[in-house]
Structures are given as structure tokens and as C-alpha cells.
Design an enzyme around this catalytic site. Structure first.
Site, PDB file in Angstrom:
ATOM      1  N   ASN A 156      23.301  93.412  25.662  1.00 12.23           N
ATOM      2  CA  ASN A 156      24.062  92.610  26.623  1.00 12.23           C
ATOM      3  C   ASN A 156      23.555  92.687  28.064  1.00 12.23           C
ATOM      4  O   ASN A 156      24.260  92.349  29.007  1.00 12.23           O
ATOM      5  CB  ASN A 156      25.566  92.897  26.504  1.00 12.23           C
ATOM      6  N   HIS A 187      24.672  96.407  32.951  1.00 13.98           N
ATOM      7  CA  HIS A 187      25.821  97.319  33.047  1.00 13.98           C
ATOM      8  C   HIS A 187      26.415  97.215  34.440  1.00 13.98           C
ATOM      9  O   HIS A 187      25.677  97.067  35.415  1.00 13.98           O
ATOM     10  CB  HIS A 187      25.375  98.769  32.811  1.00 13.98           C
ATOM     11  N   LYS A 244      19.414  96.313  32.073  1.00 14.81           N
ATOM     12  CA  LYS A 244      19.134  97.128  30.891  1.00 14.81           C
ATOM     13  C   LYS A 244      17.750  96.832  30.291  1.00 14.81           C
ATOM     14  O   LYS A 244      17.105  95.830  30.645  1.00 14.81           O
ATOM     15  CB  LYS A 244      20.239  96.890  29.856  1.00 14.81           C
ATOM     16  N   TYR A 263      27.093 107.542  29.399  1.00 17.86           N
ATOM     17  CA  TYR A 263      27.990 106.961  28.388  1.00 17.86           C
ATOM     18  C   TYR A 263      28.898 108.011  27.747  1.00 17.86           C
ATOM     19  O   TYR A 263      29.369 107.804  26.620  1.00 17.86           O
ATOM     20  CB  TYR A 263      27.169 106.215  27.332  1.00 17.86           C
ATOM     21  N   GLU A 294      28.952 107.217  38.470  1.00 20.04           N
ATOM     22  CA  GLU A 294      27.693 106.606  38.042  1.00 20.04           C
ATOM     23  C   GLU A 294      26.680 106.518  39.182  1.00 20.04           C
ATOM     24  O   GLU A 294      25.481 106.741  38.967  1.00 20.04           O
ATOM     25  CB  GLU A 294      27.962 105.207  37.467  1.00 20.04           C
TER      26      GLU A 294
HETATM   27  P1  DAT Z   1      30.862  97.332  29.334  1.00 22.43           P
HETATM   28  O1  DAT Z   1      29.371  97.526  29.272  1.00 22.43           O
HETATM   29  O2  DAT Z   1      31.228  95.881  29.416  1.00 22.43           O
HETATM   30  O3  DAT Z   1      31.524  98.162  30.400  1.00 22.43           O
HETATM   31  P2  DAT Z   1      31.914  99.267  27.431  1.00 22.43           P
HETATM   32  O4  DAT Z   1      31.950 100.231  28.558  1.00 22.43           O
HETATM   33  O5  DAT Z   1      33.133  99.098  26.622  1.00 22.43           O
HETATM   34  O6  DAT Z   1      31.445  97.815  27.935  1.00 22.43           O
HETATM   35  O7  DAT Z   1      30.752  99.679  26.416  1.00 22.43           O
HETATM   36  C1  DAT Z   1      29.500 100.140  26.930  1.00 22.43           C
HETATM   37  C2  DAT Z   1      28.397  99.492  26.140  1.00 22.43           C
HETATM   38  O8  DAT Z   1      28.469  99.926  24.778  1.00 22.43           O
HETATM   39  C3  DAT Z   1      28.491  97.975  26.055  1.00 22.43           C
HETATM   40  O9  DAT Z   1      27.855  97.351  27.147  1.00 22.43           O
HETATM   41  C4  DAT Z   1      27.788  97.679  24.776  1.00 22.43           C
HETATM   42  C5  DAT Z   1      28.134  98.868  23.903  1.00 22.43           C
HETATM   43  N1  DAT Z   1      29.265  98.597  23.039  1.00 22.43           N
HETATM   44  C6  DAT Z   1      30.568  98.579  23.380  1.00 22.43           C
HETATM   45  N2  DAT Z   1      31.354  98.298  22.330  1.00 22.43           N
HETATM   46  C7  DAT Z   1      30.520  98.137  21.272  1.00 22.43           C
HETATM   47  C8  DAT Z   1      30.690  97.817  19.909  1.00 22.43           C
HETATM   48  N3  DAT Z   1      31.919  97.624  19.391  1.00 22.43           N
HETATM   49  N4  DAT Z   1      29.593  97.727  19.122  1.00 22.43           N
HETATM   50  C9  DAT Z   1      28.357  97.919  19.630  1.00 22.43           C
HETATM   51  N5  DAT Z   1      28.113  98.222  20.918  1.00 22.43           N
HETATM   52  C10 DAT Z   1      29.178  98.321  21.730  1.00 22.43           C
HETATM   53 MG    MG Z   2      31.735 100.200  30.622  1.00 22.60          MG
END
Ligand code: DAT
Ligand code: MG
Length: 149
Positions: free
Chosen positions: A112, A115, A9, A49, A126
Site C-alpha cells: 500500500n 505509511h 515504502k 510495527y 515514530e
Molecule cells: P495503516 O498503514 O493504514 O496505518 P495499520 O497500522 O492498521 O494501517 O497496519 C499497518 C500495515 O500493516 C498496513 O499499512 C498494511 C499492513 N496490514 C494491516 N492490516 C493488514 C491485513 N489485514 N492483512 C495484511 N496486511 C495488513
Molecule cells: Mg498504522
């Protein structure tokens, strides 16, 4: 064999961590079958997303992922999706296990670093967003017998 889509990222690219992060997946034994650098535009970010549309963090997530270049890659291996996810660590770096990418380099969910697809259907969706079929390579890696029985 499974394939998964990984994104290094914008924060990781800006922090000079491309090599470090790619190396962790490589060392784990996952095989790189596609890799490129690009800057994600807003339409692509929204498609990537789409499942998070409407959530409170969605707008910030789109701004973040489009804010600087990224490196995208397709990794192949046995259980590649799960292996990549546990190499990355939990979504929230503060809760991620030590030794994972997100724990070793991050503190906040909104930064973080990496991805990875979360299931076979997501991975197919994806991979198709970022790579044309001809951009993915089928190749024999000489180390394979030393990584997989
Ligand atoms: P991952 O990236 O572990 O698959 P996800 O698909 O639930 O996690 O969410 C996609 C991204 O969105 C994640 O990497 C960071 C952001 N995100 C998720 N939950 C969040 C939250 N509660 N507050 C802020 N950003 C969040
Ligand atoms: Mg995810």
C-alpha cells in the site's frame, strides 16, 4: 502545529514513485522538515510495527518493509496527521477513495505504498525512530501565508 512521520515504502521506491508521492504531500501544503533514504533493518521494523506483533500479517509486513530502501520524511502543518492520512487513503487500497495515493497507485493492503502516523503519540514515537532532533529543520516557508490563514 503537528508533525507526522511518512514512509515511502519499498514498493513505491521500486516502482519509481518517490517523486510522485512526495509531491502529493508537498502540493497539499504540508511542510517537509526532515527527509532521507535508508533501508529499514529487522530490529527497526519490529519497533516501528510493534503494535502489530502477533497478528497473522506481521511476518509478511516485516519482510515487506525491510525488502528495499524507503524514503522517510517528517511533515509539519495544521492537523498534519489527519491531512497526511487522508492524502494517503484507507489502509486497503481497494477501498481507498479515488485521488488518494493508495487508490491511485495500489490494489493490495500488503503493497500500500505509504505509511503515515495515526496519532500524536505514534507520531512522536515514530519520528524518534528515524530522526535525531538535529536532523529536523525549523524553517520559514515563503508560501505559508498563501496556504494557511
Ligand atoms: P495503516 O498503514 O493504514 O496505518 P495499520 O497500522 O492498521 O494501517 O497496519 C499497518 C500495515 O500493516 C498496513 O499499512 C498494511 C499492513 N496490514 C494491516 N492490516 C493488514 C491485513 N489485514 N492483512 C495484511 N496486511 C495488513
Ligand atoms: Mg498504522
Amino acid at each position: 502545529m503537528e508533525r507526522t512521520l511518512i514512509i515511502v515504502k519499498p514498493d513505491a521506491v521500486q516502482r519509481g514513485l518517490i517523486g510522485e508521492i512526495v509531491a502529493r504531500f508537498e502540493r497539499r501544503g504540508l511542510k517537509i522538515v526532515g527527509l532521507k533514504m535508508l533501508q529499514i533493518d529487522e530490529p527497526l521494523a519490529r519497533r516501528h510495527y510493534a503494535v502489530h506483533e502477533g497478528k497473522p500479517f506481521f511476518d509478511g509486513l516485516i519482510r515487506y518493509i525491510t525488502s528495499a530502501p524507503v524514503v522517510v520524511m517528517v511533515l509539519e502543518g495544521k492537523q498534519a496527521i489527519a491531512v497526511a492520512r487522508n492524502t494517503m487513503g484507507s489502509t486497503r487500497p481497494a477501498e481507498a477513495a479515488p485521488g488518494t495515493i493508495r487508490a491511485d497507485f495500489g490494489v493490495e493492503v500488503g503493497r500500500n505504498l505509504v505509511h503515515g502516523s495515526d496519532g500524536p503519540e505514534t507520531a512522536a514515537y515514530e519520528i524518534d525512530l528515524y530522526f535525531k532532533p538535529g536532523e529536523l529543520l525549523t524553517w520559514d516557508r515563503s508560501a505559508d501565508p498563501w496556504i494557511m490563514e
